[in-house]
Structure formats: C-alpha cells, structure tokens
Scaffold this motif. Structure first.
Motif, PDB file in Angstrom:
ATOM      1  N   SER A 100       6.276   7.029   5.242  1.00 18.80           N
ATOM      2  CA  SER A 100       5.312   6.568   6.248  1.00 18.80           C
ATOM      3  C   SER A 100       4.238   5.688   5.614  1.00 18.80           C
ATOM      4  O   SER A 100       3.866   4.643   6.160  1.00 18.80           O
ATOM      5  CB  SER A 100       4.662   7.778   6.930  1.00 18.80           C
ATOM      6  OG  SER A 100       5.622   8.564   7.594  1.00 18.80           O
ATOM      7  N   LEU A 101       3.728   6.097   4.456  1.00  9.86           N
ATOM      8  CA  LEU A 101       2.685   5.322   3.790  1.00  9.86           C
ATOM      9  C   LEU A 101       3.212   3.970   3.314  1.00  9.86           C
ATOM     10  O   LEU A 101       2.522   2.948   3.413  1.00  9.86           O
ATOM     11  CB  LEU A 101       2.132   6.114   2.599  1.00  9.86           C
ATOM     12  CG  LEU A 101       1.298   7.356   2.952  1.00  9.86           C
ATOM     13  CD1 LEU A 101       0.974   8.144   1.687  1.00  9.86           C
ATOM     14  CD2 LEU A 101       0.011   6.962   3.664  1.00  9.86           C
ATOM     15  N   ARG A 102       4.421   3.957   2.785  1.00  9.06           N
ATOM     16  CA  ARG A 102       5.008   2.700   2.330  1.00  9.06           C
ATOM     17  C   ARG A 102       5.261   1.747   3.490  1.00  9.06           C
ATOM     18  O   ARG A 102       5.108   0.526   3.354  1.00  9.06           O
ATOM     19  CB  ARG A 102       6.315   2.984   1.586  1.00  9.06           C
ATOM     20  CG  ARG A 102       6.092   3.547   0.186  1.00  9.06           C
ATOM     21  CD  ARG A 102       7.371   4.042  -0.432  1.00  9.06           C
ATOM     22  NE  ARG A 102       7.138   4.522  -1.797  1.00  9.06           N
ATOM     23  CZ  ARG A 102       7.904   5.399  -2.421  1.00  9.06           C
ATOM     24  NH1 ARG A 102       8.984   5.905  -1.799  1.00  9.06           N
ATOM     25  NH2 ARG A 102       7.621   5.779  -3.646  1.00  9.06           N
ATOM     26  N   ARG A 110      -5.417   6.605   9.438  1.00  6.74           N
ATOM     27  CA  ARG A 110      -3.976   6.658   9.195  1.00  6.74           C
ATOM     28  C   ARG A 110      -3.631   7.825   8.280  1.00  6.74           C
ATOM     29  O   ARG A 110      -2.663   8.559   8.506  1.00  6.74           O
ATOM     30  CB  ARG A 110      -3.506   5.353   8.563  1.00  6.74           C
ATOM     31  CG  ARG A 110      -3.605   4.126   9.461  1.00  6.74           C
ATOM     32  CD  ARG A 110      -3.206   2.885   8.685  1.00  6.74           C
ATOM     33  NE  ARG A 110      -3.396   1.660   9.421  1.00  6.74           N
ATOM     34  CZ  ARG A 110      -2.481   1.069  10.183  1.00  6.74           C
ATOM     35  NH1 ARG A 110      -1.299   1.640  10.327  1.00  6.74           N
ATOM     36  NH2 ARG A 110      -2.730  -0.068  10.801  1.00  6.74           N
ATOM     37  N   ILE A 111      -4.425   7.993   7.227  1.00  4.13           N
ATOM     38  CA  ILE A 111      -4.171   9.073   6.268  1.00  4.13           C
ATOM     39  C   ILE A 111      -4.314  10.435   6.952  1.00  4.13           C
ATOM     40  O   ILE A 111      -3.477  11.328   6.774  1.00  4.13           O
ATOM     41  CB  ILE A 111      -5.127   8.966   5.070  1.00  4.13           C
ATOM     42  CG1 ILE A 111      -4.812   7.710   4.252  1.00  4.13           C
ATOM     43  CG2 ILE A 111      -5.031  10.210   4.185  1.00  4.13           C
ATOM     44  CD1 ILE A 111      -5.848   7.389   3.187  1.00  4.13           C
ATOM     45  N   CYS A 112      -5.374  10.598   7.726  1.00  3.33           N
ATOM     46  CA  CYS A 112      -5.614  11.887   8.395  1.00  3.33           C
ATOM     47  C   CYS A 112      -4.545  12.197   9.441  1.00  3.33           C
ATOM     48  O   CYS A 112      -4.231  13.369   9.691  1.00  3.33           O
ATOM     49  CB  CYS A 112      -6.996  11.888   9.048  1.00  3.33           C
ATOM     50  SG  CYS A 112      -8.363  11.975   7.866  1.00  3.33           S
ATOM     51  N   GLN A 113      -3.971  11.170  10.048  1.00  6.25           N
ATOM     52  CA  GLN A 113      -2.893  11.388  11.005  1.00  6.25           C
ATOM     53  C   GLN A 113      -1.643  11.915  10.319  1.00  6.25           C
ATOM     54  O   GLN A 113      -0.891  12.713  10.883  1.00  6.25           O
ATOM     55  CB  GLN A 113      -2.579  10.083  11.742  1.00  6.25           C
ATOM     56  CG  GLN A 113      -3.642   9.669  12.749  1.00  6.25           C
ATOM     57  CD  GLN A 113      -3.462   8.239  13.236  1.00  6.25           C
ATOM     58  OE1 GLN A 113      -2.506   7.555  12.870  1.00  6.25           O
ATOM     59  NE2 GLN A 113      -4.388   7.775  14.062  1.00  6.25           N
ATOM     60  N   ASP A 172      -1.339   2.392  -4.522  1.00  2.00           N
ATOM     61  CA  ASP A 172      -0.165   3.089  -5.062  1.00  2.00           C
ATOM     62  C   ASP A 172      -0.005   4.388  -4.279  1.00  2.00           C
ATOM     63  O   ASP A 172      -0.571   5.426  -4.645  1.00  2.00           O
ATOM     64  CB  ASP A 172      -0.329   3.371  -6.554  1.00  2.00           C
ATOM     65  CG  ASP A 172       0.901   4.020  -7.165  1.00  2.00           C
ATOM     66  OD1 ASP A 172       1.881   4.257  -6.423  1.00  2.00           O
ATOM     67  OD2 ASP A 172       0.887   4.298  -8.372  1.00  2.00           O
ATOM     68  N   VAL A 173       0.768   4.326  -3.215  1.00  2.94           N
ATOM     69  CA  VAL A 173       0.870   5.479  -2.308  1.00  2.94           C
ATOM     70  C   VAL A 173       1.609   6.647  -2.939  1.00  2.94           C
ATOM     71  O   VAL A 173       1.538   7.776  -2.424  1.00  2.94           O
ATOM     72  CB  VAL A 173       1.548   5.076  -0.974  1.00  2.94           C
ATOM     73  CG1 VAL A 173       0.705   4.044  -0.247  1.00  2.94           C
ATOM     74  CG2 VAL A 173       2.960   4.548  -1.216  1.00  2.94           C
TER      75      VAL A 173
END
Length: 217
Positions: free
Chosen positions: A141-143, A166-169, A124-125
């Motif tokens: 971006s996350l979706r 991906r999250i850290c980017q 659940d972004v």
C-alpha cells in the motif's frame, strides 16, 4: 561553534531537529537547538501562522547566530493561495518588521516543509516494517502511494490524504510522536535528502552557515 535555533511546529519536528539533524550539523561546527512553538505547550501542529512563527523567531534572534523553522505547509493557517516560498518570504518580512535598527536579516532563515513532515518518511517505506502490528499488506500500500508522486514531498493531493492521514489509515495505532522520529532514524538523513529535494536544499543551506562579520543590515 555556530548557534542555530529551530522553531518547530510540534513534538515530532522538535525531536527530529534535536536528534538526527543536530547530530549531523554538529560535524559542521553547528550547535542546533529546537524550540517548540508556544514555549513548552503540548502542541499538536495545525495551528501555525505567519505571525506566530515571526514572533518566535524574533524572540530567539538575539540569543542565536541563526534562526530557522521546521513547520508544515499542510495545516498552515491563513496561507490562502501562498506557496511555501511565499510563506517563507512573508515570515522573514514580518520577523524583520519586529526589529528597529541593528539587526541582520541574514540570520533569519524560515523553512516550511512541503507538504508535511510525514512525507519525508515515504523516502524509504521499507522502514515501516519495524512498526509494531504493521498490517501484512502495508508495504504494498505504501509503495503504491509513493509511486503516484514525483517525490515524497509532493504527497498531499487532498485534505484527507496528507501523508500523516494516509499512514494512520493504514496503521490505526500509529504514534506520530514516537514512531515518526524512529522511522526517520531508520531511513537516515542521507536517504531522505536524496529523495526530498526541497528538504535537501534546506539542510544544505544550514550546512553552509557562517557567522557574519561584515555588519548588520
């Protein structure tokens, strides 16, 4: 009450097991204790091996009714072409090799997370909107990332695109230790289980633990 030990790869996994997972299993009469690999060292993950996990599980075997693990497939050293299932079988085998007689293989329940703990956070972004200083286009971006994969557990097509990378980017100041557990709590265990079938199977297997009474192997 059933005593369950969880051999955890890093501090994020340790906090998750001692918090959200422990609270859930307590209602099933299961007392959960997560143990950081290395017995207290400042682990950062990525240094997990079959023998290392087997040594921890064998050490904990006599003090708990069951022993499981929560380690990532991503960064698992020496895995070669082995699948997560093959790694789990190898961990169980090498753990049992450390015993003589009088042990019960059913107490050993290795689990390797596909591909990485942070993949669960893609269940659940929308929870990421609670991260301080989140970029304006973060949810889009996350979706978009999530839409490319069948489940959150499938996110990891290249070394540089593992879930945490991906999250850290997208969030340069992302703190895995504190924000990872926080986000998991916001998402909730039920939602993560709904979106992540392999993780759900593991939790279900823990819910069904019962103390064996018919003797060891």
């Amino acid at each position: 009450m059933i005593r369950l030990a969880v051999v955890a790869e890093g501090l994020t996994e340790t906090d998750f097991a001692n918090g959200i997972l422990s609270e859930h299993l307590r209602g099933r009469n299961i007392c959960t204790t997560a143990i950081l690999m290395g017995r207290g060292r400042a682990a950062k993950g990525g240094n997990v091996t079959v023998d290392g996990i087997a040594a921890e599980m064998a050490r904990l075997y006599w003090d708990f009714d069951f022993v499981t693990s929560l380690v990532d497939y991503y960064g698992f050293r020496g895995k070669g072409t082995m699948t997560v299932e093959e790694l789990e079988e190898e961990i169980a085998s090498r753990t049992c090799q450390r015993f003589g007689s009088g042990w019960d293989s059913r107490k050993i329940r290795p689990y390797v997370q596909l591909h990485e703990f942070e993949g669960l956070l893609f269940s659940d972004v929308s929870a990421f909107t609670r991260v301080p200083d989140a970029p304006k286009n973060l949810l889009t971006s996350l979706r978009e990332i999530r839409s490319r994969f069948r489940t959150p557990e499938d996110i990891n097509d290249k070394r540089d695109t593992a879930p945490s990378r991906r999250i850290c980017q997208l969030i340069p100041n992302y703190n895995k230790r504190f924000q990872g557990g926080f986000l998991a709590g916001l998402i909730g265990l039920d939602k993560i289980r709904e979106e992540c079938p392999r993780f759900n199977q593991w939790v279900a297997s823990l819910e069904s633990l019962r103390v064996q009474t018919d003797g060891p192997n």
